[in-house]
Write an enzyme that holds these catalytic residues in place. Structure first.
Site, PDB file in Angstrom:
ATOM      1  N   GLY A 210       4.623  11.178   1.905  1.00 28.25           N
ATOM      2  CA  GLY A 210       4.773  10.994   3.347  1.00 28.25           C
ATOM      3  C   GLY A 210       3.897  11.963   4.108  1.00 28.25           C
ATOM      4  O   GLY A 210       3.026  12.616   3.536  1.00 28.25           O
ATOM      5  N   ASN A 211       4.114  12.049   5.398  1.00 32.29           N
ATOM      6  CA  ASN A 211       3.354  13.006   6.210  1.00 32.29           C
ATOM      7  C   ASN A 211       4.253  13.573   7.302  1.00 32.29           C
ATOM      8  O   ASN A 211       5.411  13.160   7.438  1.00 32.29           O
ATOM      9  CB  ASN A 211       2.097  12.346   6.790  1.00 32.29           C
ATOM     10  N   LEU A 212       3.730  14.501   8.054  1.00 35.71           N
ATOM     11  CA  LEU A 212       4.552  15.285   8.990  1.00 35.71           C
ATOM     12  C   LEU A 212       4.728  14.643  10.371  1.00 35.71           C
ATOM     13  O   LEU A 212       5.317  15.244  11.260  1.00 35.71           O
ATOM     14  CB  LEU A 212       3.928  16.672   9.185  1.00 35.71           C
TER      15      LEU A 212
END
Ligand code: CTP
Length: 402
Positions: A210-212
């Protein structure tokens, strides 16, 4: 106060948040606006006439039947440059949506030809009720600006969506609307599709890549587009944020799901804004059972495959003529050069480039950016609330929609 001071009507309906309207009134008068306060009878249970008169320097207008020869029920609305109702209760907005006029404030709303801003405050259930939502949609369709209620502590121990937006925020909206001459409904009749959040690419039932991205910028784009009159479809990838009112929210998780939802939503869209952080790669294999560690055995490397580039695909195959496509670029180095190259590569009309890393942008409430246009334009947006950046993006979009 000069004779040319903007004339503002501050309508106050009967909610406990009426006391916060005093702060809004103070800000309006201190910044040189000529304010007439029109409280409803119910509002007077919360804040009395003396307070309104002292803060505005004028008597509050409370009764249709007072000073009848001055026809206040017509004059007050006709002469206003802006009407702002704060707090706007569910009842007041229902009356406004249906054109009822049983007191001075509702009469004023019917005679006003200037921009009208509603700042709602009520319990979450009342805000979410289909009746209220339809009334809000009606008011917005007609060109009124209905702000999103804030989320937080409500009267009593409840918390949720329904708090009066902060008086300083309402004041900023009023100032902006007066400065823009009420052009804030420039997206009325348009369908805009906004993607927000970050995709998750599953490895097994409990793990993902995933990412932030928090989704805040995309949600701000959706909320501001709705406030400017657009019909908004928000494609939300894993954002843990409350749904902006009056916005259709479609939830997705992976890049492939986002692509499918986007291709469906853009069919009749005038504008598409891809603010979501889409994973470029996904694991080649999905393990249906949880991947277990085995003592003494090195973990197998994770093989990745490319995800489709949704922005490039939408740009290359415009679903309708004149459809405007906006991309976002998060860059850590050579921000402008990388942005220009990306704009050309993606084939979109506008690219909003922001610098990330080192605590910038992701999950924060403020953002700075440069909006690059395929037509060669370059607009710098200074660091500010994500709503301001969203409005600046819509300004660029609206100018190109013609
Ligand atoms: N985007 C997309 N589909 C993808 C990847 C990105 O639609 N598979 C969109 C994003 O929503 C954003 C824009 O493309 O609007 C820029 O994404 P970004 O990941 O920053 O660009 P990349 O093309 O991945 O370039 P790089 O990896 O070189 O930074």
């Amino acid at each position: 106060m000069s004779a040319s001071a903007p004339r503002v009507v501050l309508g106050v309906s009967g909610g406990i948040a009426a006391y916060k309207a005093c702060e809004l009134l103070r800000r309006l008068t201190e910044s040189g606006h000529r304010v007439t306060v029109v409280p409803t009878a119910a509002a007077m249970h919360f804040v009395g006439e003396a307070t309104w008169a002292a803060l505005s320097g004028r008597p509050a207008a409370t009764e249709t039947w007072e000073t009848v020869h001055e026809v206040p029920h017509v004059r007050i609305g006709q002469n206003a440059d802006l009407v702002v109702v704060a707090p706007a209760t569910a009842d007041l907005m229902a009356k406004a949506a249906h054109g009822l006029a049983d007191d001075l404030l509702t009469n004023t709303l019917l005679t006003a030809r200037c921009p009208v801003v509603f700042a709602p405050a009520m319990h979450t259930e009342m805000w979410e009720h289909p009746a209220t939502q339809e009334n809000v949609a009606t008011l917005r369709r007609r060109g009124a600006i209905v702000l999103e209620p804030a989320v937080g502590r409500l009267t009593g121990v409840d918390t949720g969506k329904g708090r009066l937006p902060d008086p300083s925020e309402i004041f900023e909206v009023c100032r902006r609307v007066l400065a823009r001459g009420g052009l804030d409904t420039d997206l009325a009749g348009r369908h805009v599709v906004v993607s927000a959040g970050g995709t998750r690419e599953p490895l097994d039932p409990v793990r993902f890549l995933g990412n932030l991205s928090s989704g805040k910028q995309g949600y701000a784009l959706a909320a501001t587009a709705a406030a400017r009159g657009a019909r908004v479809t928000l494609l939300s990838a894993n954002a843990e944020l409350p749904d902006p009112a009056g916005v259709d929210v479609v939830r997705v998780s992976t890049a492939l799901q986002l692509r499918e939802a986007a291709l469906k939503a853009v069919v009749d869209a005038d504008v598409v804004v891809m603010a979501a952080a889409v994973a470029d790669f996904r694991p080649a294999e999905y393990a249906t059972g949880k991947i277990k560690k085995v003592e003494g055995v090195d973990p197998a490397p994770v093989a990745l495959v490319r995800n489709p580039d949704i922005l490039a695909e939408i740009s290359a195959h415009r679903a309708r003529p004149g459809q405007l496509v906006v991309g976002f670029a998060a860059e850590t180095d050579d921000v402008l050069a990388n942005g220009r190259a990306k704009l050309a590569r993606k084939g979109c009309d506008l690219l909003v480039v922001n610098e990330v890393g080192g605590g910038k942008a992701f999950g924060q409430d403020t953002n700075a950016a440069v909006v690059l246009g395929a037509d060669g334009t370059e607009v710098t947006i200074p660091d500010g609330p994500k709503e301001s950046l969203a409005d600046a993006v819509w300004d660029e979009v609206a100018a190109r929609l013609g």
